[in-house]
Design a protein around this motif. Sequence first.
Motif, PDB file in Angstrom:
ATOM      1  N   SER A 201       4.927  10.951  16.051  1.00  0.00           N
ATOM      2  CA  SER A 201       4.550   9.543  16.096  1.00  0.00           C
ATOM      3  C   SER A 201       4.666   8.972  17.501  1.00  0.00           C
ATOM      4  CB  SER A 201       5.426   8.736  15.136  1.00  0.00           C
ATOM      5  OG  SER A 201       5.246   9.163  13.809  1.00  0.00           O
ATOM      6  N   GLU A 205       1.694   7.284  19.547  1.00  0.00           N
ATOM      7  CA  GLU A 205       1.801   5.887  19.964  1.00  0.00           C
ATOM      8  C   GLU A 205       1.721   5.740  21.477  1.00  0.00           C
ATOM      9  OE1 GLU A 205       5.408   4.534  18.136  1.00  0.00           O
ATOM     10  OE2 GLU A 205       4.725   5.180  16.149  1.00  0.00           O
ATOM     11  N   CYS A 211      -1.386   6.750  13.909  1.00  0.00           N
ATOM     12  CA  CYS A 211      -0.644   7.826  13.247  1.00  0.00           C
ATOM     13  C   CYS A 211      -0.133   7.349  11.897  1.00  0.00           C
ATOM     14  CB  CYS A 211       0.526   8.275  14.120  1.00  0.00           C
ATOM     15  SG  CYS A 211       1.529   9.602  13.400  1.00  0.00           S
ATOM     16  N   SER A 249       2.883   4.698  11.483  1.00  0.00           N
ATOM     17  CA  SER A 249       4.097   5.028  12.232  1.00  0.00           C
ATOM     18  C   SER A 249       4.665   3.828  12.974  1.00  0.00           C
ATOM     19  CB  SER A 249       3.813   6.165  13.216  1.00  0.00           C
ATOM     20  OG  SER A 249       2.856   5.769  14.188  1.00  0.00           O
TER      21      SER A 249
END
Length: 254
Positions: A201, A205, A211, A249
């Motif tokens: 994640s 990110e 995600c 996420s």
Amino acid sequence: MKRIQDFSVIDTIWLNSSSYILILKSERTLEKIEPGNFAEIKIPDTSDIFLRRPISVYDVDHDKNEISFYIKAIGKGTNKLGSLLPGNKVNIIYPLGNAYTPVKNKNVLIVGGGTGIAPFKLLGEQLSSLGSRVTYVFGARTSEEIVLSDIFSKFGEFNCTTEDGSLGEKGLVTLHSVFNNIKDFDIVYTCGPDPMMKAVSKIAEDNNVRCEASLENMMACGIGACLCCVTPTIRGNAVVCTEGPVFHSTDLKW
């Protein structure tokens, strides 16, 4: 719609010394099952195992009314399920939880580890049918633990890592070279141990790639009653079995 019912064991297919596919058949038409859904399976013929086991759906055949689960025999309950014979009855509650978000005509990366590979047969099949280009990367300790690669390869490019270097690239799954091109992907789907998903994640990110992670918290009831699966999110505590198990996420407080 959730349903509680008995299924009959059709077959138990052992993939290695510790994992197997359990195939169950319903006498009734199956409920709709989506990638990411799970079931709560009651361990039959036991007096000392009270809690059901939450298991992700691996595959479903609506024509035959069959549902399959990828299971690792890591405790008394999952070992008992692995010992069942054709014709034995198993009671399950299904379908539970939410599902991964399907996307059309996108480049997608699917990252799995351990029992977290379970939902990715259905997901890969769905995404490829929608015109998306699927890339898998799974991580394991040894080559023996890399299973079902021939099945997953039907729906996309299959890659793997092993910690001992016996198959694929050596190291943790997040060190695979596919992550060098993470910005080429439109979305990442992941399921597996929390540290792995947290690392996946963060990579996504940091590169502004969406995600979705499916959490594997303990889920005793599967219907939001016992609250043992609660996890913190940016919107407050969430009940994983009913509000998840799939979350964006960025919503999770890892």
